[in-house]
Design a protein around this motif. Structure first.
Motif, PDB file in Angstrom:
ATOM      1  N   ARG A 230      -8.112  -3.464  14.828  1.00 34.15           N
ATOM      2  CA  ARG A 230      -9.170  -4.211  15.516  1.00 34.15           C
ATOM      3  C   ARG A 230     -10.536  -3.614  15.217  1.00 34.15           C
TER       4      ARG A 230
ATOM      5  N   ARG B  37      -8.756  -4.216  23.204  1.00 28.21           N
ATOM      6  CA  ARG B  37      -7.855  -4.829  24.199  1.00 28.21           C
ATOM      7  C   ARG B  37      -7.704  -6.321  23.989  1.00 28.21           C
ATOM      8  N   GLU B  38      -8.451  -6.886  23.040  1.00 27.03           N
ATOM      9  CA  GLU B  38      -8.379  -8.337  22.893  1.00 27.03           C
ATOM     10  C   GLU B  38      -7.136  -8.711  22.107  1.00 27.03           C
ATOM     11  N   SER B  39      -6.615  -9.841  22.431  1.00 31.28           N
ATOM     12  CA  SER B  39      -5.568 -10.403  21.631  1.00 31.28           C
ATOM     13  C   SER B  39      -6.270 -11.145  20.504  1.00 31.28           C
ATOM     14  N   LEU B  40      -5.884 -10.870  19.269  1.00 33.53           N
ATOM     15  CA  LEU B  40      -6.527 -11.561  18.139  1.00 33.53           C
ATOM     16  C   LEU B  40      -6.013 -12.982  18.029  1.00 33.53           C
TER      17      LEU B  40
ATOM     18  N   GLN C 133      -0.737  -2.400  18.862  1.00 32.39           N
ATOM     19  CA  GLN C 133      -1.471  -2.160  20.105  1.00 32.39           C
ATOM     20  C   GLN C 133      -0.498  -2.015  21.280  1.00 32.39           C
TER      21      GLN C 133
ATOM     22  N   THR D 129      -5.099  -0.917  17.589  1.00 37.08           N
ATOM     23  CA  THR D 129      -6.526  -0.791  17.904  1.00 37.08           C
ATOM     24  C   THR D 129      -7.361  -0.401  16.683  1.00 37.08           C
TER      25      THR D 129
ATOM     26  N   MET E  99      -9.826   2.261  20.776  1.00 37.16           N
ATOM     27  CA  MET E  99     -11.140   2.543  20.192  1.00 37.16           C
ATOM     28  C   MET E  99     -12.080   1.504  20.763  1.00 37.16           C
TER      29      MET E  99
ATOM     30  N   ARG F  81      -1.011 -11.811   9.758  1.00 33.28           N
ATOM     31  CA  ARG F  81      -1.030 -10.372  10.034  1.00 33.28           C
ATOM     32  C   ARG F  81       0.418  -9.899  10.202  1.00 33.28           C
TER      33      ARG F  81
ATOM     34  N   THR G 111     -14.429  -1.146  20.638  1.00 30.50           N
ATOM     35  CA  THR G 111     -14.987  -2.122  19.698  1.00 30.50           C
ATOM     36  C   THR G 111     -15.079  -3.447  20.433  1.00 30.50           C
ATOM     37  N   PRO G 112     -15.801  -4.392  19.854  1.00 31.54           N
ATOM     38  CA  PRO G 112     -15.869  -5.707  20.501  1.00 31.54           C
ATOM     39  C   PRO G 112     -14.491  -6.368  20.600  1.00 31.54           C
ATOM     40  N   LEU G 113     -13.527  -5.922  19.782  1.00 27.69           N
ATOM     41  CA  LEU G 113     -12.207  -6.546  19.797  1.00 27.69           C
ATOM     42  C   LEU G 113     -11.207  -5.731  20.617  1.00 27.69           C
TER      43      LEU G 113
ATOM     44  N   LYS H  27      -4.426  -9.763  32.037  1.00 21.67           N
ATOM     45  CA  LYS H  27      -5.722 -10.192  32.561  1.00 21.67           C
ATOM     46  C   LYS H  27      -5.567 -11.171  33.713  1.00 21.67           C
TER      47      LYS H  27
END
Lengths: 265, 276
Positions: A78, B21-24, A41, A75, B15, A163, B17-19, A196
């Motif tokens: 994700r 830009r989120e950091s997993l 990402q 992405t 893309m 991962r 999705t609910p995830l 953020k």
């Protein structure tokens, strides 16, 4: 058969080995390798503007170092996880899905690096690394560890815990490297996600135990890596830096401190 | 439908999705990712783990009758047979440790012993549908079972060089028991049975203490905290169990006693049952 061999269990094996041999120093298989993760990402998804300069820098660095590139997901991983979660798929299947994207990214990197010696390799090719380095190649592997369907379930989520950061770290540890390198899109670790929270503070250096004490909500590296880091024998530090900034990779590989260094205690 | 959000210049192409830009790694994101249920891929299948040291290394006296029973059981149950290493795996570890090989290096080499044991079982079971199932065929298990064959697999998880550094010592923590347990869990099978050469777990080693008390049933927590000298099962399996969605129990049975496997597959309690 002898009495001693009636022990199929691992902990039994552990006991036998403990009894019959003193711990020897762990041999470093290929300690000069620089294992470098290229973020999914953070770097790959930014396309040519991010990758072309980084690929040039990798090619230049490969003249002085043996570099193994591990590709991240990003992405599309994700997206696959989001769909997989919705379909109620088990953790092992999620890991299988997540593995396909870093594979694509590794192949993309290989194409861009091909004229400089980029070679796409599979986990099975790991033992051929000396050959690739000897011929001046730049091996590129998916960062994901080969766990796939055998990824362990964990409490609270079905997103696999191992991962691409974990895979890259474990590869460096197996080779006996002192450090693993992570090229991302931030200077390093901050007290919160700087994308953020503009008030987030940069942390140039920290130990695993200090990091655990801070109990940050968000981290730039997969959490399981810290567990592995604290147990590792050789790979006792990771260096996370901004791979979008020209020169950082070169400096990091030459031992300069350009991002955040996280050390085992 | 998901949308591609093209990033200009150095910006990321996302893309939706609910995830996105989120950091997993973010705790909030992880907390949102747990749905209530999980698909069971093969709820009618069973996994039977055949011990390397406890069964295979004993040779014909132990292996022939067990093979006969496997063939008979395969007429009534769908089964995948896993096999572990045994004495040669122990020897591999001894030599590997002496050479100073790292944990990942040990994990890389020890699996070959299981493949030998698998090849032996496959040869013996061939006439009755015994087939060696390589890991790459994982997604074809349904086909093997549908045909009525008896797929035989290596038990170790395929972590190889990517084996995690152990908590202590040098040996891989993820051995054949962990591998079979994870396979059972991801497939969501009906029963997981480990076939050994003792009736189950005892409070003391029954070979040393003939009065050792037998434990017919225990929780993973009991066993982890009980300080028993011989658990028969890798501790890592017991640590995993509380997080498992599908496999909340398994049974350890004595494969030297004819009929035990048949009864265990029918749901009878013949050994030690371990529960999450």
């Amino acid at each position: 058969m002898s009495e001693n061999s009636e022990s199929p269990e691992r902990h039994e094996i552990g006991r036998t080995v403990e009894l019959s041999s003193e711990p020897t120093e762990v041999y470093r298989i290929l300690p000069d390798t620089k294992v470098v993760k290229v973020g999914g990402q953070s770097v790959m998804d930014r396309g040519r503007a991010a990758l072309y300069p980084l690929v040039d820098e990798i090619a230049a660095c490969a003249k002085d170092h043996h570099i193994l590139i591990g590709a991240g997901g990003g992405t599309r991983a994700r997206h696959a996880y989001a769909v997989g979660l919705d379909l109620e798929l088990p953790t092992g299947v999620m890991a299988r899905l997540g593995g396909a994207v870093p594979m694509q990214n590794a192949r993309m990197l290989q194409m861009l690096l091909a004229k400089h010696g980029g070679i796409f390799i599979l986990h099975e090719d790991f033992e051929k690394l000396p050959l690739y380095f000897m011929i001046g190649g730049i091996p590129v592997i998916s960062g994901m560890p080969p766990h796939e369907y055998w990824e362990k379930p964990m409490a609270g989520t079905r997103i696999p815990q191992n991962r691409t950061d974990a895979g890259v770290f474990l590869a460096a540890e197996a080779l006996g490297c002192d450090m693993a390198y992570f090229a991302k899109d931030e200077r390093g670790l901050f007290t919160a996600d700087p994308k953020k929270d503009p008030g987030a503070e940069f942390i140039p250096e920290i130990t695993v135990s200090e990091l655990m004490k801070r109990d940050l909500d968000d981290l730039i590296i997969e959490r399981v890596v810290f567990t592995y880091l604290s147990r590792a024998i050789h790979c006792r530090a990771i260096h996370v830096f901004n791979g979008l900034e020209r020169g950082n990779l070169t400096r990091a590989l030459n031992g300069e401190h350009v991002g955040t260094i996280i050390r085992a205690d | 439908m998901s949308k591609i959000l093209r990033g200009k210049g150095i910006r990321r192409t996302h893309m939706q999705t609910p995830l996105m830009r989120e950091s997993l790694v973010d705790k909030g994101v992880l907390a949102r990712s747990e749905p209530d249920r999980e698909v069971r891929m093969l709820p009618e299948a069973n996994i039977v783990g055949v011990g390397g040291g406890s069964i295979m290394d004993r040779g014909k006296a132990a292996v022939y009758p067990l093979c006969d029973e496997l063939v008979e059981c395969n007429k009534h149950h769908k089964m995948v047979v896993g096999v572990s290493g045994g004495g040669r795996a122990d020897h591999t570890m001894e030599v590997g440790i002496d050479l100073g090989l790292p944990t990942g290096g040990l994990a890389q080499i020890v699996g070959a012993v299981e493949e030998q044991n698998g090849a032996m079982l496959q040869a013996l079971l061939s006439a009755h549908g015994g087939v060696w199932m390589p890991r790459d065929a994982f997604s074809e298990i349904a086909l093997y079972l549908e045909l009525g064959s008896l797929p035989i697999v290596a038990s170790m998880p395929p972590y190889h060089f990517w084996e995690e550094p152990p908590r202590e010592g040098r040996l891989p923590m993820n051995g054949p028991d962990v591998g079979l347990y994870l396979m059972a869990e991801v497939l969501g099978v009906k029963r997981l049975i480990f076939v050994k050469d003792v009736d189950g777990i005892y409070e003391n080693d029954p070979n040393v203490d003939p009065d050792a008390r037998f434990i017919p049933e225990a929780t993973s927590q009991d066993l982890l905290e009980g300080g028993y000298p011989s658990l028969l099962i890798e501790p890592k399996v017991l640590e995993l169990m509380p997080h498992a969605r599908n496999i909340r129990d398994f049974q350890i049975i004595n494969g030297l006693t004819p009929g035990n496997l048949t009864r265990a597959l029918d749901g009878e309690h013949v050994g030690t049952i371990v529960r999450a």
